[in-house]
Design an enzyme around this catalytic site. Sequence first.
Site, PDB file in Angstrom:
ATOM      1  CG  LEU A 130      22.063  45.620  76.975  1.00 24.25           C
ATOM      2  CD1 LEU A 130      23.504  45.160  77.171  1.00 24.25           C
ATOM      3  CD2 LEU A 130      21.490  46.099  78.303  1.00 24.25           C
ATOM      4  CG  ASP A 131      20.611  52.327  76.893  1.00 24.59           C
ATOM      5  OD1 ASP A 131      20.036  51.980  77.922  1.00 24.59           O
ATOM      6  OD2 ASP A 131      21.730  52.894  76.876  1.00 24.59           O
ATOM      7  CE1 TYR A 132      25.853  53.427  69.193  1.00 27.76           C
ATOM      8  CE2 TYR A 132      26.189  55.545  70.281  1.00 27.76           C
ATOM      9  CZ  TYR A 132      26.533  54.635  69.302  1.00 27.76           C
ATOM     10  OH  TYR A 132      27.549  54.920  68.425  1.00 27.76           O
ATOM     11  CB  SER A 143      23.366  50.027  78.471  1.00 31.64           C
ATOM     12  OG  SER A 143      22.608  51.053  79.073  1.00 31.64           O
TER      13      SER A 143
END
Length: 258
Positions: free
Chosen positions: A121-123, A125
Amino acid sequence: MPNAYSRAEKAHAHDDRNAVRLQKILAQAGFGSRRKCEEMITDGRVEVDGELVTELGTRVDLEHQQVRVDGSRVRINPNHVTLALNKPKRVLSAMEDPKGRYTLRDIVGDKYERIFHMGRLDYDSEGLILMTNDGELSQHVMHPKYEVEKVYIATLEGKLSGTVCRRLVTTGVQLDDGWIKLDHCAIIDSNRDTTIVKVVLHSGKNRIVRRIFGSIGFPVKRLVRTQIGPIKLGEIKPGSYRVLSQTEVRSLSKAVGL
């Protein structure tokens, strides 16, 4: 038709310290009580090395033999563990970071040997990340061939119409790396400035949900992943995790072709 009797005889040849009764193996793998597992065997739903087994006395060595129930492989390794983790914002989907940012390792610690995250998951999210030290399971979960369904709750800037939501499913949008459609899009709540949507998609491309909505003028303010395949985030608190049961691991394995 497979010769059940000869299969049972061959299985008995593995009757050493590693061989375990078939119904016990099925029970350990989360198929239910011993009695229920015995019924599965006598009902002809279990195969060992590709051959039907109906003998309750059959003993199997999973290191050398392969067991399938209704066509799905039974996998048990006491050293394997699979976790469901709730990643908070500003946590890096990595086990270490040269810049010193908070990572998944800071949440799970060193309790589990060789454990690694399946996907990212991106930073900024949040939500569900699966982790395991089962290399075969990890490979299948992350392989594009077995892209599993993922569910997200996205909070968007602006008021998204139901028409646009449906169009993302029927037509999709064109991004730099090609066309992409959502499998499902439903508006949960909205006002003049904000829309909360539930989206379902199979793609594992980087920042895909943010890119989809950003491309049509609805930047994502908050993104939470709530489900991967059959595994749900549930009541796991941010920054916490739980160990998946054998039944859950079996359902995930089945979803990715194992």
